[in-house]
Design an enzyme around this catalytic site. Structure first.
Site, PDB file in Angstrom:
ATOM      1  N   GLU A  63       0.800  -1.223   0.000  1.00  0.00           N
ATOM      2  CA  GLU A  63       0.000   0.000   0.000  1.00  0.00           C
ATOM      3  C   GLU A  63       0.841   1.285   0.000  1.00  0.00           C
ATOM      4  O   GLU A  63       0.665   2.146   0.864  1.00  0.00           O
ATOM      5  CB  GLU A  63      -0.975  -0.033   1.184  1.00  0.00           C
ATOM      6  CG  GLU A  63      -1.864  -1.272   1.117  1.00  0.00           C
ATOM      7  CD  GLU A  63      -2.756  -1.460   2.348  1.00  0.00           C
ATOM      8  OE1 GLU A  63      -2.686  -0.645   3.283  1.00  0.00           O
ATOM      9  OE2 GLU A  63      -3.529  -2.434   2.367  1.00  0.00           O
TER      10      GLU A  63
ATOM     11  N   ASN B 180       2.109  -4.628  -3.425  1.00  0.00           N
ATOM     12  CA  ASN B 180       0.700  -4.979  -3.252  1.00  0.00           C
ATOM     13  C   ASN B 180      -0.075  -3.720  -2.866  1.00  0.00           C
ATOM     14  O   ASN B 180       0.375  -2.958  -2.016  1.00  0.00           O
ATOM     15  CB  ASN B 180       0.653  -6.020  -2.103  1.00  0.00           C
ATOM     16  CG  ASN B 180      -0.688  -6.674  -1.897  1.00  0.00           C
ATOM     17  OD1 ASN B 180      -1.284  -7.152  -2.849  1.00  0.00           O
ATOM     18  ND2 ASN B 180      -1.153  -6.711  -0.652  1.00  0.00           N
TER      19      ASN B 180
ATOM     20  N   HIS C  37     -10.338  -5.717  -2.608  1.00  0.00           N
ATOM     21  CA  HIS C  37     -11.390  -5.619  -1.584  1.00  0.00           C
ATOM     22  C   HIS C  37     -12.546  -4.858  -2.231  1.00  0.00           C
ATOM     23  O   HIS C  37     -12.531  -3.634  -2.298  1.00  0.00           O
ATOM     24  CB  HIS C  37     -10.873  -4.880  -0.347  1.00  0.00           C
ATOM     25  CG  HIS C  37      -9.821  -5.640   0.385  1.00  0.00           C
ATOM     26  ND1 HIS C  37     -10.104  -6.819   1.045  1.00  0.00           N
ATOM     27  CD2 HIS C  37      -8.504  -5.421   0.562  1.00  0.00           C
ATOM     28  CE1 HIS C  37      -8.989  -7.280   1.607  1.00  0.00           C
ATOM     29  NE2 HIS C  37      -8.002  -6.457   1.316  1.00  0.00           N
TER      30      HIS C  37
ATOM     31  N   GLU D 248      -6.177 -10.324  -2.269  1.00  0.00           N
ATOM     32  CA  GLU D 248      -7.006 -10.201  -1.059  1.00  0.00           C
ATOM     33  C   GLU D 248      -8.483 -10.098  -1.421  1.00  0.00           C
ATOM     34  O   GLU D 248      -9.234  -9.304  -0.835  1.00  0.00           O
ATOM     35  CB  GLU D 248      -6.564  -8.976  -0.234  1.00  0.00           C
ATOM     36  CG  GLU D 248      -5.086  -8.982   0.102  1.00  0.00           C
ATOM     37  CD  GLU D 248      -4.655  -7.821   1.012  1.00  0.00           C
ATOM     38  OE1 GLU D 248      -5.520  -7.148   1.607  1.00  0.00           O
ATOM     39  OE2 GLU D 248      -3.440  -7.604   1.123  1.00  0.00           O
TER      40      GLU D 248
ATOM     41  N   ASP E  61     -12.237 -10.017  -1.705  1.00  0.00           N
ATOM     42  CA  ASP E  61     -13.515 -10.216  -1.015  1.00  0.00           C
ATOM     43  C   ASP E  61     -14.526  -9.237  -1.602  1.00  0.00           C
ATOM     44  O   ASP E  61     -14.150  -8.260  -2.257  1.00  0.00           O
ATOM     45  CB  ASP E  61     -13.412 -10.137   0.518  1.00  0.00           C
ATOM     46  CG  ASP E  61     -12.751  -8.881   1.052  1.00  0.00           C
ATOM     47  OD1 ASP E  61     -12.716  -7.859   0.345  1.00  0.00           O
ATOM     48  OD2 ASP E  61     -12.260  -8.931   2.199  1.00  0.00           O
TER      49      ASP E  61
HETATM   50  O1  G2I Z   1      -7.566  -4.321   6.089  1.00  0.00           O
HETATM   51  C1  G2I Z   1      -7.705  -5.381   5.210  1.00  0.00           C
HETATM   52  C2  G2I Z   1      -6.393  -5.756   4.558  1.00  0.00           C
HETATM   53  C3  G2I Z   1      -5.947  -4.652   3.624  1.00  0.00           C
HETATM   54  N1  G2I Z   1      -4.714  -5.010   2.942  1.00  0.00           N
HETATM   55  C4  G2I Z   1      -3.622  -5.398   3.799  1.00  0.00           C
HETATM   56  C5  G2I Z   1      -4.043  -6.475   4.772  1.00  0.00           C
HETATM   57  O2  G2I Z   1      -2.991  -6.772   5.646  1.00  0.00           O
HETATM   58  C6  G2I Z   1      -5.269  -6.052   5.545  1.00  0.00           C
HETATM   59  O3  G2I Z   1      -5.579  -7.128   6.448  1.00  0.00           O
HETATM   60  C7  G2I Z   1      -6.208  -6.793   7.618  1.00  0.00           C
HETATM   61  C8  G2I Z   1      -6.456  -8.055   8.426  1.00  0.00           C
HETATM   62  O4  G2I Z   1      -7.303  -8.914   7.719  1.00  0.00           O
HETATM   63  C9  G2I Z   1      -7.148  -7.664   9.742  1.00  0.00           C
HETATM   64  O5  G2I Z   1      -7.282  -8.798  10.585  1.00  0.00           O
HETATM   65  O6  G2I Z   1      -5.413  -5.910   8.331  1.00  0.00           O
HETATM   66  C10 G2I Z   1      -6.096  -5.435   9.478  1.00  0.00           C
HETATM   67  C11 G2I Z   1      -5.291  -4.319  10.130  1.00  0.00           C
HETATM   68  O7  G2I Z   1      -5.100  -3.266   9.242  1.00  0.00           O
HETATM   69  C12 G2I Z   1      -6.350  -6.586  10.442  1.00  0.00           C
HETATM   70  O8  G2I Z   1      -7.105  -6.140  11.549  1.00  0.00           O
HETATM   71  C13 G2I Z   1      -6.490  -6.272  12.780  1.00  0.00           C
HETATM   72  C14 G2I Z   1      -7.288  -5.495  13.793  1.00  0.00           C
HETATM   73  O9  G2I Z   1      -7.312  -4.115  13.392  1.00  0.00           O
HETATM   74  C15 G2I Z   1      -6.669  -5.620  15.138  1.00  0.00           C
HETATM   75  O10 G2I Z   1      -7.472  -4.973  16.091  1.00  0.00           O
HETATM   76  C16 G2I Z   1      -6.503  -7.090  15.477  1.00  0.00           C
HETATM   77  O11 G2I Z   1      -5.783  -7.231  16.695  1.00  0.00           O
HETATM   78  O12 G2I Z   1      -6.443  -7.644  13.172  1.00  0.00           O
HETATM   79  C17 G2I Z   1      -5.744  -7.822  14.366  1.00  0.00           C
HETATM   80  C18 G2I Z   1      -5.568  -9.313  14.628  1.00  0.00           C
HETATM   81  O13 G2I Z   1      -6.804  -9.959  14.676  1.00  0.00           O
END
Ligand code: G2I
Length: 465
Positions: free
Chosen positions: A164, A205, A241, A269, A271
């Site tokens: 990003e 990415n 996304h 990614e 969805d």
């Molecule tokens: O935001 C969606 C994706 C966008 N592109 C990059 C990816 O790395 C990103 O993934 C998401 C994860 O799927 C989430 O699971 O990234 C988020 C953070 O920007 C992740 O969320 C985080 C929560 O914000 C936290 O509170 C939590 O502790 O997930 C953490 C683990 O469950």
């Protein structure tokens, strides 16, 4: 399909009950083996693609683990490899979840996409709260990349090196890295990653770069200039996304223009979120959206990997991030495949042949047992179906360990066992069966595991990025 599968399960249950009563130890699970039911990973492999999903390491057991192992040929750790996860305190590392995902992938013949080395988000507090000179920042980043890529050298075949980097208008995003090191943090990161694992494929990415537009054109220009400069760059990840009904019309054209630059493309990614509650019309639109994205990837040879960002609605980032939206993945929260699942399968060439008439099953039996050891036998039988290759997977429940196997190649990682056919016994004709055997150790108890059956991943699918 459900009727036939449950009928087969009922027959097997009766068979198992009878054999158990007779003193044999057996466990079996049906695998409908006609093309319509082939797992997504096999359909994708037949198109020269890798089918992936993001996963949460702690969930890789039970039904979640079964689906992750059977349907996908690539895993992306959703969070486990981010800097904040692996080095929460400076110099103190936690690789547990990342290692677990890598071990699961190895046991299931899957690739791992490492995600992600350089990002503005999910960095550890000590890093973001520190005040660093450019030289210190550069050293920190180089060490981070060297440590993480080095740890997984030969195990993680693709890295989202930079995540990003752009704003929506195509200018560089202001981040710790850009602000401290300038735009060349990207070239540096790629160069350090290449040095740490020369065989790994290196990606940039981003999101909102699926269609042709200001942001994707900035990415395009960056990749072109990196290639011109000889900076190592192997691919671009289009996150995808998406919002229901909003697949960009220029998706395939955009994938193609990156391919024409001489890099691979991955949908990293995917969805498709919708306003809740879901209903049949929205699920049908979602299926059309998944199909359109899959078809665009299938249409371009260099689109090598299609990864969904979580395969079940119970494991998606969408619901907490976009209140009122969700149902974004191909399986519902109870692991039932949604129309989107069928749409992906169809776009990969499945789901178009005759409905199922039979199944192939794997039966596990302990044929002899002594104080610390035992001999096991797995028999794969097809009726009304056939296999050209197979892989039998199970999880030992009581610490058993395979020591030797014959008529199959078995690997064990932790409790997870995966046995693929030998070169001479991959074919199981309709009405036929093949078996393989193994010796193992046990202590305390030697319960019979449930065996799931899949087709072996092809060598091409294993090595492709
Ligand atoms: O935001 C969606 C994706 C966008 N592109 C990059 C990816 O790395 C990103 O993934 C998401 C994860 O799927 C989430 O699971 O990234 C988020 C953070 O920007 C992740 O969320 C985080 C929560 O914000 C936290 O509170 C939590 O502790 O997930 C953490 C683990 O469950």
């Amino acid at each position: 399909m459900k009727t036939s599968r449950s009928a087969v399960r009922a027959r097997l249950a009766a068979l198992c009950a009878g054999l158990l009563a007779a003193g044999a130890l057996l466990a079996a699970q049906a695998l409908p083996a006609h093309a319509a039911d082939a797992p997504l990973r096999d359909l994708a492999a037949a198109k020269g693609k890798v089918m992936g999903t993001a996963v949460t390491g702690s969930k890789l057991t039970g039904t979640y683990g079964d689906i992750a192992g059977a349907q996908f040929s690539s895993l992306t750790p959703g969070n486990a490899m981010k800097w904040g996860s692996v080095e929460p305190t400076q110099g103190s590392f936690d690789w547990a979840e990342a290692d677990r995902i890598v071990a699961f992938a190895q046991a299931h013949g899957q690739l791992v996409r490492g995600h992600t080395l350089v990002w503005h988000s999910q960095n550890p507090g000590w890093l973001t709260n520190g005040s660093w000179t450019p030289a210190q920042l550069s050293t920190l980043l180089q060490n981070h990349i060297g440590t993480e890529v080095g740890r997984y050298k030969g195990k993680v075949s693709v890295w989202d090196v930079v995540n990003e980097p752009f704003n929506e208008d195509g200018t560089y995003r202001s981040t710790l890295w850009y602000d401290g090191l300038g735009a060349d943090y990207i070239a540096s990161a790629l160069t350090w990653a290449r040095a740490a694992d020369p065989a790994a494929k290196l990606y940039i990415n981003d999101y909102n770069v699926e269609g042709v537009g200001a942001k994707s054109t900035a990415l395009y220009n960056l990749v072109r200039s990196l290639k011109d400069r000889g900076v190592p760059i192997d691919g671009v990840g289009l996150q995808a996304h998406l919002i229901l009904g909003q697949v960009p019309g220029t998706l395939q054209q955009n994938i193609q223009r990156f391919a024409d630059l001489g890099v691979d493309v991955a949908i990293t990614e995917l969805d498709v979120r919708m306003a809740l509650p879901a209903d049949s019309a929205k699920l049908a639109q979602q299926a059309a959206d998944y199909k359109a994205v899959t078809a665009a990837c299938v249409a371009v040879a260099r689109c090598v990997n299609l990864t969904v960002w979580g395969f079940t609605d119970s494991d998606s980032w969408v619901d907490s991030t976009f209140p009122g939206y969700g149902a974004a993945t191909p399986y519902d929260a109870s692991y039932a495949p949604k129309p989107a699942y069928t749409a992906i399968a169809q776009a990969l060439g499945g789901g178009t042949t005759t409905p199922p008439t039979g199944a192939c099953t794997a039966a596990y039996a302990v044929t002899s047992q002594w104080n610390t050891g035992f001999t096991g036998q797995v028999t794969i039988t097809c009726s009304g179906a056939a296999l050209s290759s197979w892989r039998a997977n199970w999880t030992f429940g009581a610490g058993q360990q395979i020591t030797q196997a014959w008529n199959a190649t078995c690997t064990q990682s932790g409790s997870a066992v995966s046995c693929a056919n030998a070169s001479y016994n991959g074919t199981v004709p309709d009405g036929g069966s093949v078996g393989f055997g193994f010796n193992g150790t046990w202590s305390g108890a030697n319960p019979v595991p449930a065996v799931t059956l899949g087709q072996a991943v092809s060598a091409a699918a294993r090595t492709a990025p």
